[in-house]
Design an enzyme around this catalytic site. Structure first.
Site, PDB file in Angstrom:
ATOM      1  N   CYS A 226      -9.086  32.384  42.867  1.00  0.00           N
ATOM      2  CA  CYS A 226      -8.555  31.153  43.462  1.00  0.00           C
ATOM      3  C   CYS A 226      -7.748  31.476  44.715  1.00  0.00           C
ATOM      4  O   CYS A 226      -6.948  32.419  44.734  1.00  0.00           O
ATOM      5  CB  CYS A 226      -7.677  30.422  42.453  1.00  0.00           C
ATOM      6  SG  CYS A 226      -7.032  28.851  43.088  1.00  0.00           S
TER       7      CYS A 226
ATOM      8  N   CYS B 284      -0.095  29.950  43.435  1.00  0.00           N
ATOM      9  CA  CYS B 284       0.766  29.520  42.330  1.00  0.00           C
ATOM     10  C   CYS B 284       1.357  30.762  41.656  1.00  0.00           C
ATOM     11  O   CYS B 284       0.620  31.617  41.155  1.00  0.00           O
ATOM     12  CB  CYS B 284      -0.025  28.696  41.323  1.00  0.00           C
ATOM     13  SG  CYS B 284      -0.918  27.299  42.067  1.00  0.00           S
TER      14      CYS B 284
ATOM     15  N   CYS C 103       0.212  32.044  38.112  1.00  0.00           N
ATOM     16  CA  CYS C 103      -1.207  32.061  37.746  1.00  0.00           C
ATOM     17  C   CYS C 103      -1.893  33.404  37.979  1.00  0.00           C
ATOM     18  O   CYS C 103      -1.980  33.877  39.117  1.00  0.00           O
ATOM     19  CB  CYS C 103      -1.955  30.964  38.511  1.00  0.00           C
ATOM     20  SG  CYS C 103      -3.680  30.822  37.985  1.00  0.00           S
TER      21      CYS C 103
ATOM     22  N   CYS D  27     -11.874  20.669  27.219  1.00  0.00           N
ATOM     23  CA  CYS D  27     -11.378  20.726  28.590  1.00  0.00           C
ATOM     24  C   CYS D  27     -12.104  21.822  29.358  1.00  0.00           C
ATOM     25  O   CYS D  27     -12.224  22.946  28.865  1.00  0.00           O
ATOM     26  CB  CYS D  27      -9.879  20.987  28.600  1.00  0.00           C
ATOM     27  SG  CYS D  27      -8.934  19.721  27.730  1.00  0.00           S
TER      28      CYS D  27
ATOM     29  N   CYS E  14     -12.467  16.603  29.300  1.00  0.00           N
ATOM     30  CA  CYS E  14     -11.410  16.664  30.304  1.00  0.00           C
ATOM     31  C   CYS E  14     -11.775  17.765  31.294  1.00  0.00           C
ATOM     32  O   CYS E  14     -12.351  18.782  30.903  1.00  0.00           O
ATOM     33  CB  CYS E  14     -10.067  16.971  29.637  1.00  0.00           C
ATOM     34  SG  CYS E  14      -8.678  17.134  30.799  1.00  0.00           S
TER      35      CYS E  14
ATOM     36  N   CYS F 246      -4.068  13.372  32.543  1.00  0.00           N
ATOM     37  CA  CYS F 246      -3.363  14.408  31.790  1.00  0.00           C
ATOM     38  C   CYS F 246      -2.513  15.160  32.799  1.00  0.00           C
ATOM     39  O   CYS F 246      -3.050  15.824  33.692  1.00  0.00           O
ATOM     40  CB  CYS F 246      -4.371  15.334  31.102  1.00  0.00           C
ATOM     41  SG  CYS F 246      -3.642  16.756  30.274  1.00  0.00           S
TER      42      CYS F 246
ATOM     43  N   ARG G 186       1.598  17.177  24.627  1.00  0.00           N
ATOM     44  CA  ARG G 186       0.868  18.361  24.164  1.00  0.00           C
ATOM     45  C   ARG G 186       1.732  19.618  24.201  1.00  0.00           C
ATOM     46  O   ARG G 186       2.300  19.961  25.235  1.00  0.00           O
ATOM     47  CB  ARG G 186      -0.388  18.594  25.013  1.00  0.00           C
ATOM     48  CG  ARG G 186      -1.169  19.846  24.566  1.00  0.00           C
ATOM     49  CD  ARG G 186      -2.463  20.013  25.335  1.00  0.00           C
ATOM     50  NE  ARG G 186      -3.348  18.897  25.098  1.00  0.00           N
ATOM     51  CZ  ARG G 186      -4.092  18.322  26.042  1.00  0.00           C
ATOM     52  NH1 ARG G 186      -4.050  18.753  27.277  1.00  0.00           N
ATOM     53  NH2 ARG G 186      -4.877  17.315  25.726  1.00  0.00           N
TER      54      ARG G 186
END
Length: 329
Positions: free
Chosen positions: A54, A58, A61, A98, A130, A190, A262
């Protein structure tokens, strides 16, 4: 729905957040029973359909290309592989699947077409689907909706004030814009965040303030505890104490009473008793399966044993949709 408000102040949320823990949990448990069946927990499973590489930064991550972690880059999975994993997850009690891709944003190309096929495939199995694919435009969100997407995950991560300390490759408003695009496509939202990244209590409350003052609360609010990963900028962060996670869940339950809250990343390091207190405080959704994208998670058998011991049961798929249909009939 008198308890559902969209005009919270930071002072009001602070008053709730800082209550003595036992009092806070009791109030949250009482509110939880008003809006939800306390025995029901939504079980979701998560597949990393495209892993690593990616371009974003972040700080939490391990899939960011710029960090040196053990995550191996994998191209987009095939549709049949996703079908097989979804079948296994459903057999183990999951009602929602998901699909996560390590993208900054969705691009209109063959990969997106393949994701749309994945959505159609899982949707045909009577499972809620999702996706978390990064930023989406209004038109892309509509295409996902047309394919049968039930929910879209796009976390705001933290407060707007702390956001720039964690991510520089996109703006906070970019996240809110994607959520708005998802809403316009009539897809369930979400959205939650992560605690334990070095933020203050005010940042945690600020994140909840943003979510609780949306015109429509997210239908699902994931509360994640940072899982520090070697090679990321937050690798040396101490793990969040269970009581901090319980306090966050209870506060989320009181300010967004009708939402599903969640208990997400970080659950793998918690004892059964600590998880039980999270359910008492208003958590009514978990991720099941041995991995959350690239970080460890309790496996299905462990969760089945926990459910049996605590008297919990998996929530059926499309419950709210079915309830609305019955009311209209």
């Amino acid at each position: 729905m008198a308890d559902v408000r969209h005009n919270w102040t930071l002072e009001e949320i602070s008053e709730i957040y800082h209550k003595p823990l036992m009092e806070l949990v009791f109030e949250a448990a009482t509110m939880h029973r008003k809006y939800h069946d306390p025995k029901e927990v939504q079980v979701s499973s998560l597949i990393s359909i495209k892993t690593g590489g990616c371009p974003e930064d972040c700080a939490y991550c391990p899939q960011a290309a710029r960090y040196h972690t053990d995550v191996k880059v994998h191209k987009l999975m095939e549709v049949e592989e996703v079908r097989a994993q979804a079948e296994s997850a459903k057999a183990n009690g999951a009602s929602r699947m998901c699909l996560g891709a390590a993208w900054r944003e969705v691009r209109d190309n063959k990969d997106f077409d393949k994701v749309l096929d994945m959505v159609k495939t899982v949707n045909s199995m009577d499972m809620e689907v999702c996706c978390t694919l990064g930023m989406v435009s209004e038109e892309q969100a509509k295409r996902l909706a047309d394919a049968g997407l039930f929910a879209y995950n796009h976390n705001i991560d933290t407060s707007e004030a702390f956001y720039d300390d964690i991510i520089s490759t996109r703006e906070y408003d970019d996240r809110l814009k994607t959520i708005d695009n998802v809403r316009k496509a009539k897809i369930s939202v979400c959205s939650g965040g992560i605690i334990g990244m070095g933020e203050s209590a005010e940042d945690r409350m600020g994140m909840l303030l943003t979510l609780a003052n949306m015109d429509q609360h997210p239908e699902s609010v994931p509360v994640n505890a940072l899982v520090p990963v070697e090679g990321t900028p937050l690798a040396e962060q101490p793990r969040v104490a269970a009581h901090e996670l319980i306090r966050m869940i209870a506060t989320a339950r009181l300010v967004m009473p009708a939402s599903v809250v969640r208990l997400s990343a970080g659950r793998e390091g918690m004892s059964l008793t600590e998880q039980a207190l999270c359910f008492m405080a208003g958590a009514n959704s978990i991720f099941a399966g041995d991995k959350l994208l690239t970080t460890p998670n309790p496996d299905f058998n462990d969760d089945k044993e926990m459910f049996d011991l605590l008297g919990l049961q998996p929530r059926e798929a499309f419950k709210e949709v079915k309830k609305e249909t019955e009311v209209e009939a």
